[in-house]
Design a protein around this motif. Structure first.
Motif, short mmCIF file in Angstrom:
data_model
loop_
_atom_site.label_atom_id
_atom_site.label_comp_id
_atom_site.label_asym_id
_atom_site.label_seq_id
_atom_site.Cartn_x
_atom_site.Cartn_y
_atom_site.Cartn_z
N ILE A 6 92.73 -27.87 -38.81
CA ILE A 6 94.07 -27.28 -38.81
C ILE A 6 94.92 -28.11 -39.76
CG2 ILE A 6 96.12 -26.76 -37.44
CD1 ILE A 6 94.40 -26.06 -35.13
N SER A 7 95.54 -27.43 -40.71
CA SER A 7 96.43 -28.09 -41.65
C SER A 7 97.61 -27.14 -41.82
CB SER A 7 95.69 -28.34 -42.97
OG SER A 7 96.52 -29.02 -43.88
N GLU A 8 98.57 -27.25 -40.91
CA GLU A 8 99.59 -26.20 -40.77
C GLU A 8 100.38 -25.96 -42.05
OE1 GLU A 8 100.48 -29.11 -41.06
OE2 GLU A 8 102.45 -29.47 -40.22
N HIS A 9 100.86 -27.01 -42.71
CA HIS A 9 101.68 -26.78 -43.90
C HIS A 9 100.90 -26.96 -45.20
CE1 HIS A 9 101.92 -31.20 -43.74
NE2 HIS A 9 102.20 -31.17 -45.02
N ALA A 10 99.81 -27.73 -45.13
CA ALA A 10 99.15 -28.11 -46.39
C ALA A 10 97.88 -27.29 -46.58
CB ALA A 10 98.84 -29.61 -46.37
N SER A 11 98.00 -26.20 -47.31
CA SER A 11 96.83 -25.36 -47.56
C SER A 11 95.91 -26.02 -48.58
CB SER A 11 97.27 -24.00 -48.09
OG SER A 11 96.13 -23.31 -48.59
N PRO A 12 94.62 -25.96 -48.35
CA PRO A 12 93.70 -26.51 -49.36
C PRO A 12 93.70 -25.68 -50.63
CG PRO A 12 92.47 -25.43 -47.57
CD PRO A 12 93.92 -25.44 -47.16
N LEU A 13 94.35 -24.51 -50.60
CA LEU A 13 94.37 -23.65 -51.79
C LEU A 13 95.61 -23.87 -52.66
CD1 LEU A 13 93.31 -20.31 -50.02
CD2 LEU A 13 91.83 -21.91 -51.24
N ASP A 20 106.21 -30.50 -51.03
CA ASP A 20 105.39 -30.63 -49.82
C ASP A 20 103.90 -30.44 -50.09
OD1 ASP A 20 107.28 -31.38 -47.98
OD2 ASP A 20 107.75 -29.34 -47.33
N ALA A 21 103.48 -30.47 -51.34
CA ALA A 21 102.06 -30.26 -51.64
C ALA A 21 101.52 -31.46 -52.40
CB ALA A 21 101.86 -28.98 -52.45
N GLY A 22 100.72 -32.26 -51.71
CA GLY A 22 100.20 -33.47 -52.34
C GLY A 22 98.89 -33.88 -51.73
N GLY A 23 98.84 -35.13 -51.28
CA GLY A 23 97.59 -35.72 -50.84
C GLY A 23 96.90 -34.98 -49.72
N GLN A 24 97.67 -34.47 -48.75
CA GLN A 24 97.04 -33.81 -47.62
C GLN A 24 96.29 -32.55 -48.06
OE1 GLN A 24 99.42 -33.31 -44.00
NE2 GLN A 24 98.13 -31.60 -43.38
N ASN A 25 96.88 -31.79 -48.97
CA ASN A 25 96.19 -30.59 -49.46
C ASN A 25 94.87 -30.97 -50.11
OD1 ASN A 25 99.23 -30.48 -49.79
ND2 ASN A 25 98.75 -28.30 -49.85
N ALA A 26 94.91 -31.98 -50.98
CA ALA A 26 93.70 -32.40 -51.68
C ALA A 26 92.68 -32.94 -50.68
CB ALA A 26 94.06 -33.49 -52.70
N HIS A 27 93.14 -33.72 -49.72
CA HIS A 27 92.26 -34.31 -48.72
C HIS A 27 91.51 -33.21 -47.95
CE1 HIS A 27 91.34 -37.39 -45.52
NE2 HIS A 27 91.29 -36.28 -44.79
N ALA A 29 91.06 -30.05 -48.73
CA ALA A 29 90.18 -29.26 -49.60
C ALA A 29 88.88 -30.00 -49.89
CB ALA A 29 90.90 -28.94 -50.92
N GLU A 30 88.98 -31.26 -50.23
CA GLU A 30 87.78 -32.02 -50.60
C GLU A 30 86.90 -32.28 -49.39
OE1 GLU A 30 86.66 -32.64 -53.43
OE2 GLU A 30 88.36 -32.44 -54.79
N LEU A 31 87.53 -32.62 -48.27
CA LEU A 31 86.75 -32.90 -47.06
C LEU A 31 86.01 -31.65 -46.61
CD1 LEU A 31 85.87 -34.56 -44.64
CD2 LEU A 31 88.08 -34.09 -43.56
N ALA A 32 86.71 -30.51 -46.60
CA ALA A 32 86.07 -29.27 -46.17
C ALA A 32 84.89 -28.94 -47.09
CB ALA A 32 87.09 -28.13 -46.16
N ALA A 33 85.09 -29.10 -48.39
CA ALA A 33 84.01 -28.78 -49.34
C ALA A 33 82.83 -29.73 -49.15
CB ALA A 33 84.54 -28.86 -50.77
N ALA A 34 83.11 -31.01 -48.94
CA ALA A 34 82.03 -31.99 -48.79
C ALA A 34 81.26 -31.74 -47.49
CB ALA A 34 82.59 -33.41 -48.82
N VAL A 193 87.55 -39.67 -52.70
CA VAL A 193 87.83 -39.16 -54.04
C VAL A 193 86.60 -38.40 -54.53
CG1 VAL A 193 87.12 -41.36 -55.14
CG2 VAL A 193 88.65 -39.82 -56.35
N ASN A 194 86.87 -37.32 -55.24
CA ASN A 194 85.77 -36.51 -55.77
C ASN A 194 85.23 -37.19 -57.03
OD1 ASN A 194 84.20 -34.66 -57.11
ND2 ASN A 194 85.42 -32.90 -56.45
N THR A 195 84.11 -37.89 -56.86
CA THR A 195 83.60 -38.70 -57.97
C THR A 195 82.80 -37.86 -58.98
OG1 THR A 195 81.86 -39.38 -56.43
CG2 THR A 195 83.61 -40.96 -56.88
N ASP A 196 82.61 -36.57 -58.70
CA ASP A 196 82.03 -35.70 -59.73
C ASP A 196 83.11 -35.35 -60.76
OD1 ASP A 196 79.66 -35.66 -58.36
OD2 ASP A 196 80.15 -33.84 -57.24
N LEU A 197 84.33 -35.20 -60.23
CA LEU A 197 85.46 -34.82 -61.08
C LEU A 197 86.14 -36.06 -61.68
CD1 LEU A 197 86.97 -32.11 -61.59
CD2 LEU A 197 88.44 -32.68 -59.65
N PHE A 198 86.45 -37.01 -60.79
CA PHE A 198 87.15 -38.22 -61.23
C PHE A 198 86.11 -39.28 -61.59
CE2 PHE A 198 90.16 -35.95 -58.55
CZ PHE A 198 91.30 -35.99 -59.33
#
Ligand code: UDP
Length: 408
Positions: A6-13, A20-27, A29-34, A193-198
């Protein structure tokens, strides 16, 4: 495992860089994908903030479910508390249908409230990551803090009733202990951190070869310390400061804080050396990091801080303030330099020293890239979190007189 997030305000998309869109969104998105990559079934529940959004969107191996709770418009996250009851009810109904998760991982305290309430009827164990704490925000922002009145009390209670709190750094452990959350409730797993990208190799944004580049990245909010960096710039002769974040380039003129930063740069006589670049797409971030000689991160406080870690993964040394997660990720004197917060002089000295010492920069860069890849890759972090989920999913059977009943 079936994992609900559940990420009420921070959509992974969401596009990142807005207020209001920063680290939590990225976190998220990356965690769900991993986790999905490791074979888990993942659904992320986020608030529907646009009437045009489809109910469910397939992302990288996981699903994003848009929960109808409150008006389908963008709202500041601090205004979302009244809608958490509806959020929880809708989510619980979704779980009663065909998709009962083994665990729910809530991101941010309001999601924690929704998760605990939704999980009540189905006994799904709840894991909570705060991402930021109201007590810290109040301490630093005082009257400017727009958080709902009882945020700190909710956070304290959530810390006791969820099955596990995932803390992201040592500093957060200290804060939570001071709030009365028992250490046994906490599992320390940092963000990743996404080490494929970064990564160090790859294309870079163009730059002027004769002008050392200091890059700083983030939402254009005061606590990120951009003003301190601008004030530090006169002591770093010749260098340019590039600020990535905020509204897109074409809309920076409408942003009051961007105008304030430009005015300050003029006042400090460094107007020609400060460039506000506006928001960058997350896919372009590695190019920006690779273009820099140093990443400066000067927040007054920072719950975790993804941008120093992303820079490190790209082989860029960091000059940062010794706050929050930076004191864990940046190893002072090895992968970067840490200075006190709100100290333009200290920042200026550290930046100047690093930019004039090629050997030091090269050695920091190599150590930074190693540290990011070995300790913080999302694959590694997702494995550690899955182990936390397995512990709570295997071990907890909540009775009807669960303390969770009392929360919302
Ligand atoms: N970011 C981005 N584009 C921008 C500015 C920031 O993609 O224009 C990303 C950045 O790469 C990082 C996140 O937004 O992943 C910011 O996270 P951080 O933890 O540093 O700060 P927060 O926004 O959570 O306070």
């Amino acid at each position: 495992m079936r994992i609900a997030m559940i990420s009420e305000h921070a959509s992974p998309l969401s596009a990142l860089g807005g207020v209001d869109a920063g680290g939590q969104n990225a976190h998220v998105a990356e965690l769900a994908a991993a986790l999905a990559e490791q074979g888990h079934e993942v659904r992320v529940y986020t608030r529907r903030d646009d009437p045009g959004l489809p109910p469910v969107v397939a992302a990288k191996g996981f699903e994003v479910v848009h929960v109808p709770a409150g008006p389908a418009v963008t709202l500041p996250k601090d205004d979302l508390l009244p809608y958490m009851g509806d959020f929880a009810e809708w989510t619980a109904a979704d779980w009663r249908g065909t998709w009962l998760p083994d665990v729910v991982h809530a991101h941010f305290w309001m999601s924690g409230l929704a998760a605990v309430t939704a999980a009540r009827s189905s006994d799904v164990p709840v894991v909570l990551t705060y991402h930021a704490l109201g007590s810290v925000k109040r301490r630093h922002q005082g009257a400017a803090d727009t958080s709902p009145e009882h945020r700190v009390a909710y956070e304290r209670q959530l810390g006791r009733v969820v099955d596990k709190v995932v803390v992201q750094c040592q500093d957060e452990i200290r804060e939570l202990l001071a709030m009365g959350v028992p250490r046994s409730q906490m599992a320390l797993v940092p963000s990743g951190v996404n080490t494929d990208l970064f990564r160090p190799e790859g294309p870079a944004e163009p730059r002027d070869a004769d002008r050392p580049r200091i890059l700083t990245v983030g939402r254009l909010v005061e606590r990120k310390g951009y003003e301190d960096l601008i004030r530090a710039l006169p002591s770093v002769p010749g260098a340019e400061l590039v600020v990535v974040g905020g509204p897109p380039d074409g809309r920076l003129d409408d942003d009051p804080y961007a105008r304030r930063l430009r005015a300050l740069a003029q006042h400090c006589r460094v107007g020609d050396r400060v460039r506000l670049a506006g928001a960058a797409a997350s896919a372009d971030m590695p190019r920006w990091y690779r273009s820099a000689d140093v990443l400066a991160a000067a927040p007054w406080y920072e719950p975790f801080g993804l941008t120093p870690l992303e820079a490190m993964a790209c082989g860029v040394p960091v000059v940062g303030t010794a706050v929050g997660g930076l004191t864990d990720t940046v190893v002072d004197g090895i992968t970067g330099d840490l200075v006190p917060p709100r100290d333009p002089r200290g920042l200026g000295v550290a930046l100047r020293r690093l930019l004039t010492d090629d050997m030091r920069r090269v050695s920091y860069a190599a150590a930074a890239a190693d540290r990011a890849a070995h300790s913080y890759s999302w694959r590694r972090i997702a494995t550690r979190l899955a182990a936390v989920y397995a512990t709570v999913a295997g071990g907890t059977l909540t009775t009807t007189d669960s303390p969770r009943e009392a929360v919302v």
